[in-house]
Design a protein around this motif. Structure first.
Motif, short mmCIF file in Angstrom:
data_model
loop_
_atom_site.label_atom_id
_atom_site.label_comp_id
_atom_site.label_asym_id
_atom_site.label_seq_id
_atom_site.Cartn_x
_atom_site.Cartn_y
_atom_site.Cartn_z
N GLN A 1 0.91 -1.25 0.09
CA GLN A 1 -0.05 -0.09 -0.09
C GLN A 1 0.77 1.26 0.07
O GLN A 1 0.67 2.17 -0.63
CB GLN A 1 -0.89 -0.03 1.31
CG GLN A 1 -1.69 -1.14 1.26
CD GLN A 1 -3.20 -1.05 0.42
OE1 GLN A 1 -3.15 -1.49 -0.44
NE2 GLN A 1 -4.23 -0.42 1.19
N GLN A 2 2.10 1.21 0.76
CA GLN A 2 2.88 2.31 0.81
C GLN A 2 3.50 2.51 -0.45
O GLN A 2 3.70 3.66 -0.94
CB GLN A 2 3.85 2.22 1.97
CG GLN A 2 4.78 3.38 2.09
CD GLN A 2 4.05 4.53 2.71
OE1 GLN A 2 3.42 4.62 3.91
NE2 GLN A 2 4.12 5.86 1.99
N GLU A 3 4.04 1.57 -1.03
CA GLU A 3 4.80 1.54 -2.29
C GLU A 3 3.77 2.08 -3.48
O GLU A 3 4.18 2.94 -4.25
CB GLU A 3 5.19 0.17 -2.87
CG GLU A 3 5.83 0.27 -4.01
CD GLU A 3 6.14 -1.30 -4.49
OE1 GLU A 3 6.98 -1.35 -5.69
OE2 GLU A 3 6.02 -2.22 -3.78
N ILE A 4 2.62 1.88 -3.62
CA ILE A 4 1.77 2.22 -4.50
C ILE A 4 1.36 3.59 -4.17
O ILE A 4 1.42 4.50 -4.98
CB ILE A 4 0.26 1.48 -4.43
CG1 ILE A 4 0.59 -0.04 -4.83
CG2 ILE A 4 -0.99 2.12 -5.26
CD1 ILE A 4 -0.77 -0.93 -4.63
N PHE A 5 1.16 3.96 -2.90
CA PHE A 5 0.98 5.44 -2.49
C PHE A 5 2.27 6.35 -2.88
O PHE A 5 1.98 7.47 -3.52
CB PHE A 5 0.56 5.52 -1.02
CG PHE A 5 0.25 7.26 -0.60
CD1 PHE A 5 -0.89 7.75 -1.03
CD2 PHE A 5 1.23 7.67 0.12
CE1 PHE A 5 -0.89 9.10 -0.71
CE2 PHE A 5 1.04 9.03 0.49
CZ PHE A 5 0.01 9.87 0.11
N ASP A 6 3.12 6.07 -2.47
CA ASP A 6 4.23 6.68 -2.80
C ASP A 6 4.52 6.91 -4.23
O ASP A 6 4.77 8.11 -4.86
CB ASP A 6 5.67 6.12 -2.07
CG ASP A 6 5.92 6.26 -0.83
OD1 ASP A 6 5.05 6.94 -0.03
OD2 ASP A 6 6.48 5.42 -0.14
N GLU A 7 4.38 5.81 -5.06
CA GLU A 7 4.54 5.89 -6.59
C GLU A 7 3.48 7.03 -7.41
O GLU A 7 3.89 7.67 -8.13
CB GLU A 7 4.53 4.58 -7.06
CG GLU A 7 4.93 4.49 -8.65
CD GLU A 7 6.04 5.02 -9.17
OE1 GLU A 7 6.36 5.55 -10.49
OE2 GLU A 7 7.08 4.73 -8.27
N CYS A 8 2.22 6.76 -6.60
CA CYS A 8 1.13 7.73 -7.24
C CYS A 8 1.38 9.12 -6.72
O CYS A 8 1.09 9.99 -7.85
CB CYS A 8 -0.20 7.26 -6.46
SG CYS A 8 -0.91 5.78 -7.14
N GLU A 9 1.73 9.60 -5.69
CA GLU A 9 2.32 10.89 -5.39
C GLU A 9 3.31 11.44 -6.09
O GLU A 9 3.47 12.54 -6.57
CB GLU A 9 2.82 10.81 -3.78
CG GLU A 9 1.84 10.83 -2.87
CD GLU A 9 0.93 11.94 -2.70
OE1 GLU A 9 1.45 13.01 -2.18
OE2 GLU A 9 -0.39 11.59 -3.26
#
Length: 191
Positions: free
Chosen positions: A95-103
């Protein structure tokens, strides 16, 4: 040191701005294949989104949906061309990886049941044609949001779709005459 998730749970989202986005025809990525991902996918499809779902496994029900399914773990390249992302995994690191990449890419991300990793929150929704009643607790209590939505939904008149169409026609006629509807005091259509 305090867990950031605990701090976020205690801190209200003071910069939230409620909007309704048009997802029809847009590529939306859903990461996850469980029952929560299925429910989010169904809602996106009902709004016309073009959904790509990525997960090693998919719950029963995905087979019946018009969704591109990719059977593997999430990879950052899955975000290529995505307009919006819903992360519905049980893995906080993913979830953190996805969020960071989206940001980093400027793509809106909702990490289900994880407000810290969300650039938008999904409210509880009651849809009656063009009328949407939404309730949000800013990700703090989806259960409360659902109960409040149900309470409000019970108060919506049966003919609300017809009322919305009638008022839309009146508004269009006023605008067609070159007038603004911003300064009109409309009578209560529910009275």
């Amino acid at each position: 040191m305090a867990d950031p998730a605990d701090l976020a749970a205690a801190t209200p989202i003071v910069d939230g701005y409620p909007i309704v986005v048009r997802v029809a025809g847009r590529r939306v990525l859903v990461v996850g294949g469980g029952v929560v991902a299925l429910r989010k996918t169904e809602g996106l499809l009902a709004s016309g989104a073009s959904v790509v779902a990525v997960s090693p496994e998919f719950a029963d029900g995905f087979d019946a949906l018009p969704v591109e399914r990719v059977r593997r773990r999430y990879e950052p390249s899955d975000l290529d061309g995505a307009w919006l992302v819903v992360a519905a995994t049980n893995d906080r690191d993913v979830q953190q990886e996805i969020f960071d990449e989206c940001e980093a890419r400027g793509v809106f991300c909702n990490a289900v049941d994880d407000p810290d990793r969300c650039s938008f929150i999904l409210p509880a929704v009651e849809r009656r044609g063009p009328v949407l009643v939404t309730v949000s607790t800013q990700g703090r209590s989806p259960t409360l949001a659902k109960h409040l939505r149900d309470l409000l939904a019970a108060a919506i008149p049966e003919n609300v779709e017809e009322l919305a169409a009638e008022l839309a026609a009146q508004r269009k006629a006023i605008q067609s005459a070159g007038r603004s509807t911003e300064d009109i005091t409309w009578p209560n259509p529910l009275a």
